[in-house]
Motif scaffolding. Sequence first.
Motif, PDB file in Angstrom:
ATOM      1  N   GLY A   9       0.821  -1.193   0.000  1.00 56.32           N
ATOM      2  CA  GLY A   9       0.000   0.000   0.000  1.00 56.32           C
ATOM      3  C   GLY A   9       0.857   1.246   0.000  1.00 56.32           C
ATOM      4  O   GLY A   9       2.093   1.191   0.020  1.00 56.32           O
ATOM      5  N   VAL A  10       0.201   2.394   0.018  1.00 55.58           N
ATOM      6  CA  VAL A  10       0.907   3.654  -0.124  1.00 55.58           C
ATOM      7  C   VAL A  10       1.812   3.936   1.074  1.00 55.58           C
ATOM      8  O   VAL A  10       2.914   4.485   0.909  1.00 55.58           O
ATOM      9  N   ILE A  11       1.423   3.546   2.296  1.00 61.63           N
ATOM     10  CA  ILE A  11       2.259   3.825   3.462  1.00 61.63           C
ATOM     11  C   ILE A  11       3.541   2.992   3.436  1.00 61.63           C
ATOM     12  O   ILE A  11       4.640   3.541   3.604  1.00 61.63           O
ATOM     13  N   PRO A  12       3.468   1.664   3.226  1.00 57.97           N
ATOM     14  CA  PRO A  12       4.718   0.914   3.103  1.00 57.97           C
ATOM     15  C   PRO A  12       5.614   1.420   1.964  1.00 57.97           C
ATOM     16  O   PRO A  12       6.847   1.415   2.093  1.00 57.97           O
ATOM     17  N   GLN A  13       4.998   1.858   0.872  1.00 56.79           N
ATOM     18  CA  GLN A  13       5.808   2.426  -0.205  1.00 56.79           C
ATOM     19  C   GLN A  13       6.553   3.667   0.274  1.00 56.79           C
ATOM     20  O   GLN A  13       7.742   3.849  -0.018  1.00 56.79           O
ATOM     21  N   ALA A  14       5.867   4.524   1.029  1.00 55.36           N
ATOM     22  CA  ALA A  14       6.498   5.734   1.550  1.00 55.36           C
ATOM     23  C   ALA A  14       7.612   5.386   2.526  1.00 55.36           C
ATOM     24  O   ALA A  14       8.692   6.007   2.508  1.00 55.36           O
ATOM     25  N   VAL A  15       7.377   4.390   3.384  1.00 56.50           N
ATOM     26  CA  VAL A  15       8.406   3.966   4.337  1.00 56.50           C
ATOM     27  C   VAL A  15       9.622   3.417   3.605  1.00 56.50           C
ATOM     28  O   VAL A  15      10.772   3.731   3.943  1.00 56.50           O
ATOM     29  N   THR A  16       9.388   2.614   2.570  1.00 56.04           N
ATOM     30  CA  THR A  16      10.496   2.056   1.789  1.00 56.04           C
ATOM     31  C   THR A  16      11.312   3.163   1.137  1.00 56.04           C
ATOM     32  O   THR A  16      12.557   3.138   1.158  1.00 56.04           O
ATOM     33  N   LEU A  17      10.634   4.148   0.564  1.00 52.34           N
ATOM     34  CA  LEU A  17      11.338   5.247  -0.096  1.00 52.34           C
ATOM     35  C   LEU A  17      12.118   6.098   0.907  1.00 52.34           C
ATOM     36  O   LEU A  17      13.238   6.536   0.629  1.00 52.34           O
ATOM     37  N   ALA A  18      11.530   6.337   2.086  1.00 53.85           N
ATOM     38  CA  ALA A  18      12.216   7.152   3.097  1.00 53.85           C
ATOM     39  C   ALA A  18      13.473   6.459   3.590  1.00 53.85           C
ATOM     40  O   ALA A  18      14.545   7.073   3.699  1.00 53.85           O
ATOM     41  N   PHE A  19      13.384   5.172   3.886  1.00 49.63           N
ATOM     42  CA  PHE A  19      14.576   4.428   4.302  1.00 49.63           C
ATOM     43  C   PHE A  19      15.577   4.336   3.159  1.00 49.63           C
ATOM     44  O   PHE A  19      16.789   4.361   3.366  1.00 49.63           O
ATOM     45  N   GLY A  20      15.039   4.223   1.925  1.00 47.10           N
ATOM     46  CA  GLY A  20      15.920   4.151   0.764  1.00 47.10           C
ATOM     47  C   GLY A  20      16.792   5.383   0.612  1.00 47.10           C
ATOM     48  O   GLY A  20      17.919   5.305   0.111  1.00 47.10           O
ATOM     49  N   LYS A  21      16.289   6.541   1.058  1.00 44.13           N
ATOM     50  CA  LYS A  21      17.091   7.773   1.032  1.00 44.13           C
ATOM     51  C   LYS A  21      18.333   7.638   1.910  1.00 44.13           C
ATOM     52  O   LYS A  21      19.320   8.355   1.717  1.00 44.13           O
ATOM     53  N   GLN A  22      18.275   6.703   2.871  1.00 43.02           N
ATOM     54  CA  GLN A  22      19.401   6.459   3.771  1.00 43.02           C
ATOM     55  C   GLN A  22      20.107   5.142   3.447  1.00 43.02           C
ATOM     56  O   GLN A  22      20.871   4.615   4.252  1.00 43.02           O
ATOM     57  N   ASP A  23      19.816   4.601   2.256  1.00 41.59           N
ATOM     58  CA  ASP A  23      20.424   3.343   1.784  1.00 41.59           C
ATOM     59  C   ASP A  23      20.107   2.172   2.709  1.00 41.59           C
ATOM     60  O   ASP A  23      20.943   1.284   2.942  1.00 41.59           O
ATOM     61  N   ILE A  24      18.892   2.150   3.225  1.00 38.95           N
ATOM     62  CA  ILE A  24      18.431   1.052   4.070  1.00 38.95           C
ATOM     63  C   ILE A  24      17.289   0.351   3.356  1.00 38.95           C
ATOM     64  O   ILE A  24      16.321   0.993   2.939  1.00 38.95           O
ATOM     65  N   SER A  25      17.390  -0.952   3.198  1.00 40.42           N
ATOM     66  CA  SER A  25      16.322  -1.721   2.562  1.00 40.42           C
ATOM     67  C   SER A  25      15.322  -2.189   3.614  1.00 40.42           C
ATOM     68  O   SER A  25      15.656  -2.316   4.798  1.00 40.42           O
ATOM     69  N   VAL A  26      14.097  -2.426   3.192  1.00 35.08           N
ATOM     70  CA  VAL A  26      13.022  -2.803   4.101  1.00 35.08           C
ATOM     71  C   VAL A  26      12.391  -4.108   3.627  1.00 35.08           C
ATOM     72  O   VAL A  26      12.110  -4.285   2.445  1.00 35.08           O
TER      73      VAL A  26
END
Length: 229
Positions: A9-26
């Motif tokens: 959903g849209v929230i997990p996508q946002a969380v993935t993108l935010a962590f991705g900005k810090q090079d962290i995978s989810v």
Amino acid sequence: MENTPPELGVIPQAVTLAFGKQDISVTYGFFPWSRALMLAEQGLWDGSVAWTCRPAMLGQFYFSDPIVAHNYVLFHREHMDFDWEKLEDLENYRLGLTQDYNYGKEFEEAVASGAISADKTTSDETNFRKLAAGRIDLFPMEQAVGMEMLRRLELEDRISFHARPLQSDYLYLILSRRLPESEQFLRQFNEGLDELRESGRLEELLANSLPYLPASYLIVEDEKSRCTE
């Protein structure tokens, strides 16, 4: 073992993108809400998305900065004549609730006192099916998430909602206090979320994922609205 993950959903996508900005995978596991909360609280998973602010949970979890605004509305069958202004107007209806959701202090006190008749299940999908079948009259649910769920359940022509919000809040990522790395992950997530918001990518994600709602519907107006005592 993880369940087979549905489309994010849209929230997990946002969380993935935010962590991705810090090079962290989810990695996501998909569980009933009660089990997801228990697994995160015990530190068997790092955390969970997405939760409204609950001060009682601050002893077990770190709450992130708010991700999106969150508005509960009352869903009902399409042709049911329904209107309401205050909680007392709901006393003659049967409501379905989802276990471990936060519907707001005043509403939950009315349920606890018996003033509002409510039946809890562990699944939003089950509540929508009960609503369509006439086993309940009303189901409070986040408008955007509910509309998308109805589309997937092929019930969008049978169920509508009342525009008056039952509750307005924010949604947060929670991280377990049992894990020493959670504080660092929290800082990194918040930094990534800030970047995502400032770049316009978060608003773009909302607009693309929820085209039937104005993106401003979910935008956090006060980015410093943190969950505190």
